[in-house]
Design a protein around this motif. Sequence first.
Motif: not given
Length: 330
Positions: A24-29, A76-83
């Motif tokens: 999910i994270v990789n797709n959002a990235i 999701l954008p905030a979750i990506v921002s952590i990575e």
Amino acid sequence: MKFKNSYSVVISMLKKEIDKRAEIVNNAIKELLQIKEPEGLYLASMHLIKAGGKRLRPVISLLTSECLGKDYKKILPAIVSIEVIHNFTLIHDDIMDRDELRRGVPTVHRVYGEPVAILAGDTLFAEAFRLITMCDVKHENIIKAVSKLAEVCIKICEGQYLDISYEKRDYITEEEYLKMIELKTATLIACSSALPAILFGEDEKVFESLWKFGLYCGMGFQIHDDILDLIGKDIGKDWGSDLLKGKKTLIVIKAMEKDIELETFGKGKANTEKIKRDVEKLLECGAIEYARKKALEFVEKGKEYLKILPDSKPKQILIELADYLVTREK
Ligand code: IPE
Ligand code: IPE
Ligand code: MG
Ligand code: MG
Ligand code: MG
């Protein structure tokens, strides 16, 4: 017929749960971060992100969102921002630690040179804050989240400063080491765990508990990272780097207390045989075992804070993930 033992069954099931969320994270990235002009800068910024990584921090955020019964898609954008913040710190950390390998590929400064690597890190740092503002939640919660993430970035810089300044000190106490790893590593893991609580406007008590869960697990995580630096296999990073750079890890602090003499400590470079001999000494004197015990204790303390959440499948996964942070092989 061979039966797998129960530990390996738990781990393989946990890995599936992690992989599902990492996807999910990789797709959002892919959707949120694209290569633009000037291409050289963006290729450098994306070099490590594309090389993979465990994605444990955003997976923790997804799990805490699920535990709160909320729709993670809104944040999701905030979750990506952590990575993204994590990757910014890794690029700069590799310059500071003079490391050449990460995630099994040459580090950003090795491929693109230090000036571009510094810029690549800066680009990701700013990108992360742009991403948070894209969340589909109340504006006041976004402001709180931006403020918290900024606070965390300042703490990471404080911790990284202490880490490199301790290289030059003859001795540091266990207490000083613990404060340093809290700042450089545990605060971002705490933030991964608790940011969803801020964005979804949960009670302060829920935020505090999730923060403490992440913080204590993050302490264990960094102690385990220090252990893997010595005895990890195929971790995709330079083996023995902490020893050669003279890093004051908990393991080294313990060995110093026991007057163990290390041949490679702070030497910058050494051959494999010498590093092996030092690792053997650290194993024999019990310093690695001491650190391992500490890491487990921190995670146990962290898990206590999940009591605030009702029992659920994501909570069970979070508990198993906490244990995995200090038992993982990479
Ligand atoms: C490495 O973190 C940096 C530390 C804080 C120890 P990870 O071990 O999570 O690195 P990746 O993201 O999986 O590469
Ligand atoms: C990680 O510490 C600190 C960061 C905040 C990036 P390390 O220097 O031990 O991390 P690795 O081992 O290079 O991943
Ligand atoms: Mg490093
Ligand atoms: Mg470092
Ligand atoms: Mg390390």
